[in-house]
Write a protein that holds these residues in place. Sequence first.
Motif, short mmCIF file in Angstrom:
data_model
loop_
_atom_site.label_atom_id
_atom_site.label_comp_id
_atom_site.label_asym_id
_atom_site.label_seq_id
_atom_site.Cartn_x
_atom_site.Cartn_y
_atom_site.Cartn_z
N SER A 10 -6.70 -14.92 17.20
CA SER A 10 -6.79 -14.61 15.19
C SER A 10 -5.70 -15.83 14.59
O SER A 10 -4.54 -15.71 15.24
N SER A 11 -5.75 -16.45 14.38
CA SER A 11 -3.96 -16.53 13.38
C SER A 11 -3.53 -16.74 12.70
O SER A 11 -2.40 -16.95 11.94
N LYS A 12 -4.27 -15.85 11.93
CA LYS A 12 -3.50 -14.35 11.29
C LYS A 12 -3.71 -13.23 12.05
O LYS A 12 -4.20 -12.45 12.29
N PRO A 13 -2.44 -12.42 11.71
CA PRO A 13 -2.11 -11.09 12.29
C PRO A 13 -2.89 -10.47 11.50
O PRO A 13 -3.39 -10.33 10.64
N GLU A 14 -3.31 -9.03 11.82
CA GLU A 14 -4.02 -8.19 11.36
C GLU A 14 -3.08 -7.29 10.27
O GLU A 14 -2.26 -7.38 9.51
N ALA A 15 -3.87 -7.55 8.76
CA ALA A 15 -2.69 -6.44 7.69
C ALA A 15 -2.49 -5.11 8.11
O ALA A 15 -3.11 -4.36 8.22
N VAL A 16 -1.63 -4.82 7.36
CA VAL A 16 -1.21 -3.78 7.35
C VAL A 16 -0.71 -2.89 5.92
O VAL A 16 -0.40 -3.65 4.52
N PRO A 17 -1.74 -2.19 5.95
CA PRO A 17 -1.86 -1.11 4.48
C PRO A 17 -0.82 -1.57 3.79
O PRO A 17 0.60 -0.66 4.30
N SER A 18 -1.09 -1.43 2.25
CA SER A 18 0.30 -0.92 1.91
C SER A 18 1.05 0.38 1.96
O SER A 18 0.51 1.40 2.38
N GLU A 19 2.53 0.89 0.95
CA GLU A 19 2.95 2.42 1.57
C GLU A 19 3.08 2.01 0.16
O GLU A 19 4.00 1.37 -0.61
N ALA A 20 3.05 3.73 -0.76
CA ALA A 20 3.50 3.99 -1.73
C ALA A 20 4.88 4.25 -1.56
O ALA A 20 4.99 5.79 -0.78
N TYR A 21 5.91 4.61 -2.64
CA TYR A 21 7.45 4.60 -2.41
C TYR A 21 8.28 4.61 -3.87
O TYR A 21 7.74 3.67 -4.11
N LYS A 22 7.93 6.23 -4.45
CA LYS A 22 8.84 6.17 -5.68
C LYS A 22 8.50 4.68 -7.02
O LYS A 22 8.66 4.19 -7.27
N ASP A 23 6.97 4.73 -6.85
CA ASP A 23 6.72 4.40 -8.10
C ASP A 23 6.16 2.95 -7.19
O ASP A 23 5.79 2.03 -8.01
N PHE A 24 6.38 2.63 -6.59
CA PHE A 24 6.51 1.37 -6.14
C PHE A 24 5.92 0.83 -5.15
O PHE A 24 4.93 2.01 -4.28
N THR A 25 4.99 -0.74 -4.50
CA THR A 25 3.77 -0.75 -3.85
C THR A 25 4.69 -1.49 -2.94
O THR A 25 4.88 -2.35 -3.37
N ILE A 26 4.53 -1.27 -1.57
CA ILE A 26 5.14 -2.44 -0.44
C ILE A 26 4.10 -2.07 0.26
O ILE A 26 3.66 -1.83 1.19
N THR A 27 4.32 -3.84 0.54
CA THR A 27 3.27 -4.30 1.81
C THR A 27 4.18 -5.00 2.77
O THR A 27 5.00 -6.28 2.53
N PRO A 28 4.05 -5.02 3.84
CA PRO A 28 5.06 -5.42 5.15
C PRO A 28 3.96 -6.42 4.89
O PRO A 28 2.82 -6.68 5.09
N THR A 29 4.72 -7.61 5.36
CA THR A 29 4.31 -9.62 4.92
C THR A 29 5.30 -10.43 5.96
O THR A 29 6.03 -11.09 6.01
#
Length: 85
Positions: A10-29
Amino acid sequence: MALFSKLFGSSKPEAVPSEAYKDFTITPTPEKDSGGWRLAARIEKDGQVHELIRADVLQSKEQADAASVAKAKQVIDEQGDRLFG
Protein backbone atom coordinates in the motif's frame (compact mmCIF):
# COMPACT_ATOMS: atom_id res chain seq x y z
CA MET A 1 -6.80 -2.01 -7.03
CA ALA A 2 -6.70 -4.34 -4.04
CA LEU A 3 -4.64 -6.78 -6.08
CA PHE A 4 -2.00 -4.14 -6.77
CA SER A 5 -1.88 -3.16 -3.10
CA LYS A 6 -1.24 -6.77 -2.15
CA LEU A 7 1.43 -7.19 -4.80
CA PHE A 8 3.28 -3.93 -4.42
CA GLY A 9 2.28 -2.81 -0.94
CA SER A 10 0.00 0.00 0.00
CA SER A 11 1.26 3.48 -0.79
CA LYS A 12 -0.47 4.81 2.34
CA PRO A 13 0.38 3.48 5.79
CA GLU A 14 -2.53 2.50 8.00
CA ALA A 15 -4.06 5.40 9.89
CA VAL A 16 -3.62 5.51 13.64
CA PRO A 17 -6.63 6.63 15.67
CA SER A 18 -6.68 10.08 17.21
CA GLU A 19 -6.21 10.48 20.94
CA ALA A 20 -7.89 13.01 23.27
CA TYR A 21 -5.62 14.90 25.67
CA LYS A 22 -6.60 17.92 27.81
CA ASP A 23 -9.39 19.12 25.46
CA PHE A 24 -7.08 18.67 22.44
CA THR A 25 -7.18 15.93 19.81
CA ILE A 26 -3.84 14.48 18.73
CA THR A 27 -3.50 12.52 15.49
CA PRO A 28 -0.07 11.05 14.76
CA THR A 29 0.92 11.70 11.14
CA PRO A 30 4.54 10.50 10.80
CA GLU A 31 6.05 11.07 7.38
CA LYS A 32 8.16 8.53 5.48
CA ASP A 33 11.74 9.74 5.26
CA SER A 34 14.81 8.23 3.64
CA GLY A 35 16.14 7.23 7.07
CA GLY A 36 12.84 6.00 8.53
CA TRP A 37 9.79 7.90 9.82
CA ARG A 38 9.83 11.61 10.74
CA LEU A 39 7.84 12.64 13.83
CA ALA A 40 4.68 14.57 12.99
CA ALA A 41 1.24 15.05 14.49
CA ARG A 42 -1.88 17.13 13.99
CA ILE A 43 -3.09 18.90 17.14
CA GLU A 44 -6.68 20.18 17.09
CA LYS A 45 -8.95 22.10 19.43
CA ASP A 46 -12.19 23.97 18.74
CA GLY A 47 -11.67 23.92 14.97
CA GLN A 48 -8.08 25.18 15.20
CA VAL A 49 -5.28 23.01 13.85
CA HIS A 50 -1.53 22.97 14.46
CA GLU A 51 0.72 20.72 12.37
CA LEU A 52 3.65 19.55 14.49
CA ILE A 53 6.70 18.36 12.55
CA ARG A 54 10.02 17.49 14.16
CA ALA A 55 13.44 16.61 12.79
CA ASP A 56 13.54 13.35 14.77
CA VAL A 57 13.50 10.23 12.57
CA LEU A 58 12.76 6.77 13.95
CA GLN A 59 13.17 3.36 12.33
CA SER A 60 9.58 2.11 12.50
CA LYS A 61 6.22 3.74 11.95
CA GLU A 62 4.97 2.36 15.27
CA GLN A 63 7.84 4.05 17.13
CA ALA A 64 7.19 7.29 15.24
CA ASP A 65 3.45 7.14 16.04
CA ALA A 66 4.13 6.76 19.77
CA ALA A 67 6.85 9.41 19.81
CA SER A 68 4.67 11.83 17.82
CA VAL A 69 1.86 11.55 20.37
CA ALA A 70 4.32 11.95 23.27
CA LYS A 71 5.88 15.05 21.67
CA ALA A 72 2.44 16.53 20.97
CA LYS A 73 1.47 16.05 24.64
CA GLN A 74 4.70 17.77 25.70
CA VAL A 75 3.98 20.73 23.41
CA ILE A 76 0.40 20.97 24.73
CA ASP A 77 1.70 20.92 28.33
CA GLU A 78 4.22 23.66 27.54
CA GLN A 79 2.14 25.93 25.29
CA GLY A 80 -1.53 25.08 25.75
CA ASP A 81 -3.82 27.36 23.73
CA ARG A 82 -0.85 29.60 22.78
CA LEU A 83 -0.05 26.84 20.29
CA PHE A 84 -2.60 28.39 17.93
CA GLY A 85 -1.69 32.05 18.44
